[in-house]
Design a protein around this motif. Structure first.
Motif, PDB file in Angstrom:
ATOM      1  N   LYS A 186     -77.502  44.487 -63.569  1.00 55.70           N
ATOM      2  CA  LYS A 186     -78.491  44.092 -64.602  1.00 55.70           C
ATOM      3  C   LYS A 186     -78.706  42.912 -64.584  1.00 55.70           C
ATOM      4  O   LYS A 186     -79.978  42.480 -64.912  1.00 55.70           O
ATOM      5  N   TRP A 187     -77.810  41.985 -64.023  1.00 61.26           N
ATOM      6  CA  TRP A 187     -78.238  40.258 -64.179  1.00 61.26           C
ATOM      7  C   TRP A 187     -78.593  39.731 -62.930  1.00 61.26           C
ATOM      8  O   TRP A 187     -79.241  38.725 -62.904  1.00 61.26           O
ATOM      9  N   GLN A 188     -77.887  40.193 -61.661  1.00 58.67           N
ATOM     10  CA  GLN A 188     -78.131  39.517 -60.618  1.00 58.67           C
ATOM     11  C   GLN A 188     -79.633  39.480 -59.950  1.00 58.67           C
ATOM     12  O   GLN A 188     -80.201  40.702 -59.694  1.00 58.67           O
ATOM     13  N   LYS A 189     -80.159  38.589 -59.610  1.00 52.45           N
ATOM     14  CA  LYS A 189     -81.663  38.547 -59.083  1.00 52.45           C
ATOM     15  C   LYS A 189     -81.487  37.720 -57.715  1.00 52.45           C
ATOM     16  O   LYS A 189     -82.400  38.153 -56.967  1.00 52.45           O
ATOM     17  N   ALA A 190     -80.669  37.215 -57.418  1.00 53.98           N
ATOM     18  CA  ALA A 190     -80.748  36.489 -56.242  1.00 53.98           C
ATOM     19  C   ALA A 190     -80.185  37.429 -55.151  1.00 53.98           C
ATOM     20  O   ALA A 190     -79.412  38.352 -55.385  1.00 53.98           O
ATOM     21  N   ILE A 191     -80.978  37.553 -53.693  1.00 59.50           N
ATOM     22  CA  ILE A 191     -80.703  38.333 -52.845  1.00 59.50           C
ATOM     23  C   ILE A 191     -79.024  38.318 -52.208  1.00 59.50           C
ATOM     24  O   ILE A 191     -78.321  39.032 -52.066  1.00 59.50           O
ATOM     25  N   THR A 192     -78.844  36.750 -52.128  1.00 60.67           N
ATOM     26  CA  THR A 192     -77.432  36.342 -51.382  1.00 60.67           C
ATOM     27  C   THR A 192     -76.528  35.790 -52.538  1.00 60.67           C
ATOM     28  O   THR A 192     -76.761  35.937 -53.764  1.00 60.67           O
ATOM     29  N   PHE A 193     -75.397  35.479 -52.341  1.00 65.61           N
ATOM     30  CA  PHE A 193     -74.578  34.752 -53.281  1.00 65.61           C
ATOM     31  C   PHE A 193     -74.840  33.771 -53.961  1.00 65.61           C
ATOM     32  O   PHE A 193     -75.371  32.779 -53.402  1.00 65.61           O
ATOM     33  N   ASN A 194     -75.091  33.730 -55.398  1.00 64.95           N
ATOM     34  CA  ASN A 194     -75.338  32.700 -56.095  1.00 64.95           C
ATOM     35  C   ASN A 194     -74.227  32.191 -57.214  1.00 64.95           C
ATOM     36  O   ASN A 194     -73.676  33.279 -57.855  1.00 64.95           O
ATOM     37  N   ILE A 195     -73.728  31.204 -57.099  1.00 65.58           N
ATOM     38  CA  ILE A 195     -72.647  30.625 -58.107  1.00 65.58           C
ATOM     39  C   ILE A 195     -72.880  30.775 -59.424  1.00 65.58           C
ATOM     40  O   ILE A 195     -71.969  31.148 -60.189  1.00 65.58           O
ATOM     41  N   LYS A 196     -73.919  30.173 -59.750  1.00 67.83           N
ATOM     42  CA  LYS A 196     -74.452  30.258 -61.260  1.00 67.83           C
ATOM     43  C   LYS A 196     -74.388  31.874 -61.788  1.00 67.83           C
ATOM     44  O   LYS A 196     -73.712  32.100 -62.979  1.00 67.83           O
ATOM     45  N   GLU A 197     -74.903  32.897 -61.110  1.00 66.64           N
ATOM     46  CA  GLU A 197     -74.805  34.047 -61.439  1.00 66.64           C
ATOM     47  C   GLU A 197     -73.718  34.792 -61.554  1.00 66.64           C
ATOM     48  O   GLU A 197     -73.303  35.676 -62.356  1.00 66.64           O
ATOM     49  N   THR A 198     -72.891  34.298 -60.424  1.00 66.04           N
ATOM     50  CA  THR A 198     -71.736  35.009 -60.188  1.00 66.04           C
ATOM     51  C   THR A 198     -70.716  34.606 -61.586  1.00 66.04           C
ATOM     52  O   THR A 198     -69.784  35.327 -61.827  1.00 66.04           O
ATOM     53  N   LEU A 199     -70.769  33.187 -61.759  1.00 64.77           N
ATOM     54  CA  LEU A 199     -69.634  32.936 -62.913  1.00 64.77           C
ATOM     55  C   LEU A 199     -70.148  33.521 -64.141  1.00 64.77           C
ATOM     56  O   LEU A 199     -69.213  33.930 -64.903  1.00 64.77           O
ATOM     57  N   LYS A 200     -71.398  33.646 -64.388  1.00 65.40           N
ATOM     58  CA  LYS A 200     -71.951  34.482 -65.655  1.00 65.40           C
ATOM     59  C   LYS A 200     -71.350  35.654 -65.768  1.00 65.40           C
ATOM     60  O   LYS A 200     -70.825  36.136 -66.612  1.00 65.40           O
ATOM     61  N   ILE A 201     -71.548  36.438 -64.635  1.00 62.27           N
ATOM     62  CA  ILE A 201     -70.991  37.884 -64.485  1.00 62.27           C
ATOM     63  C   ILE A 201     -69.703  37.934 -64.582  1.00 62.27           C
ATOM     64  O   ILE A 201     -68.912  38.699 -65.328  1.00 62.27           O
ATOM     65  N   PHE A 202     -68.784  36.901 -63.888  1.00 64.67           N
ATOM     66  CA  PHE A 202     -67.450  36.952 -63.868  1.00 64.67           C
ATOM     67  C   PHE A 202     -66.809  36.586 -65.211  1.00 64.67           C
ATOM     68  O   PHE A 202     -65.936  37.401 -65.837  1.00 64.67           O
TER      69      PHE A 202
END
Length: 285
Positions: free
Chosen positions: A7-23
């Motif tokens: 639902k939230w991930q937009k970056a093709i590769t690893f993105n710290i900001k998105e990962t922290l938000k999801i986690f």
């Protein structure tokens, strides 16, 4: 986590900001959902006070949070590892396709170049000696058959290329006689490969840019060891036209794409030398 990633991930590769938000959101939702289910079950069995007093609730929250933290971390690490590996495979496939396309473009540039130059020789021979021109045309037809056969190959064996180079040089002798001489010192086997038409192009280059005579010939030497060294003495033509050097640049690009090695070009006053890397193994597609 997988739902939030999609639902939230937009970056093709690893993105710290998105990962922290999801986690962090996953951890919070995990704890809320488990506690809500626990509360519903407690209401159902009428033991809310026993299961939701301060001590039990604190222990349950810490336990749920730690479980989510540990297993969620493992899941995210595995997910992004797989995603990164797939991404690297896609990049590798793309680069191979790009290289393949570039090589094909370079090869399509060489074939018309070969044809045009030799038709010019034929045109001159027709004016000078129609019998030589006829012999030249017959041999050229046989040689051009080889050019067409290797047009879809990235590499050929060194043995094949040496045989073609000898045939091409024999063809040139119809026009130039002994003004150009070829010496080959081969130590070759069929396990070494070379870009098709490489030696022919270097022979053509030596003939095109030099003025040899029978008394003062241009001597072209091909030495084969760890590398291939093609050299010739220089007798410049007068009023020689400037050339772009596109053919040699084309050759350099092909070698770089196919072997990740560069050819060396040494242009001195007395001699012109090109050193080519041998490619030990190749499986043609």
């Amino acid at each position: 986590m997988l739902f939030l990633i999609k639902k939230w991930q937009k970056a093709i590769t690893f993105n710290i900001k998105e990962t922290l938000k999801i986690f962090s959101t996953s951890l919070l939702l995990h704890v809320i959902i488990l506690q809500s289910l626990g509360l519903c079950i407690s209401f159902l069995f009428d033991n809310v006070e026993r299961n939701f007093n301060l001590e039990v609730l604190t222990h349950s929250l810490v336990s749920n949070f730690m479980d989510a933290l540990i297993y969620g971390s493992f899941f995210l690490a595995y997910y992004y590892y797989q995603k990164n590996r797939n991404y690297q495979n896609q990049i590798s496939t793309y680069n191979e396709a790009l290289s393949e396309n570039k090589i094909n473009q370079l090869k399509t540039q060489l074939n018309p170049h070969f044809l045009f130059n030799n038709l010019n020789v034929l045109d001159q021979l027709i004016e000078e000696d129609k019998y030589k021109a006829s012999d030249f045309l017959n041999e050229f037809a046989e040689i051009y058959r080889y050019v067409l056969e290797v047009s879809d190959k990235k590499l050929v064996t060194l043995t094949e290329e040496l045989s073609f180079a000898k045939s091409y040089f024999s063809l040139m002798k119809h026009k130039y006689g002994n003004a150009f001489q070829l010496e080959i010192n081969p130590k070759t086997n069929n396990n070494t490969f070379i870009v098709p038409l490489t030696l022919q192009l270097l022979l053509e280059n030596a003939i095109k840019h030099n003025l040899g005579t029978e008394n003062n010939p241009i001597e072209i030497i091909i030495k084969i060891g760890e590398n291939i060294i093609v050299s010739n003495n220089i007798i410049k033509k007068q009023n020689q036209k400037l050339t772009s050097g596109r053919s040699l640049q084309n050759l350099k690009e092909q070698y770089l794409l196919l072997s990740n090695k560069e050819i060396e070009i040494n242009h001195k006053k007395e001699a012109f030398t090109v050193t080519l890397p041998l490619i030990p193994f190749h499986k043609n597609d």
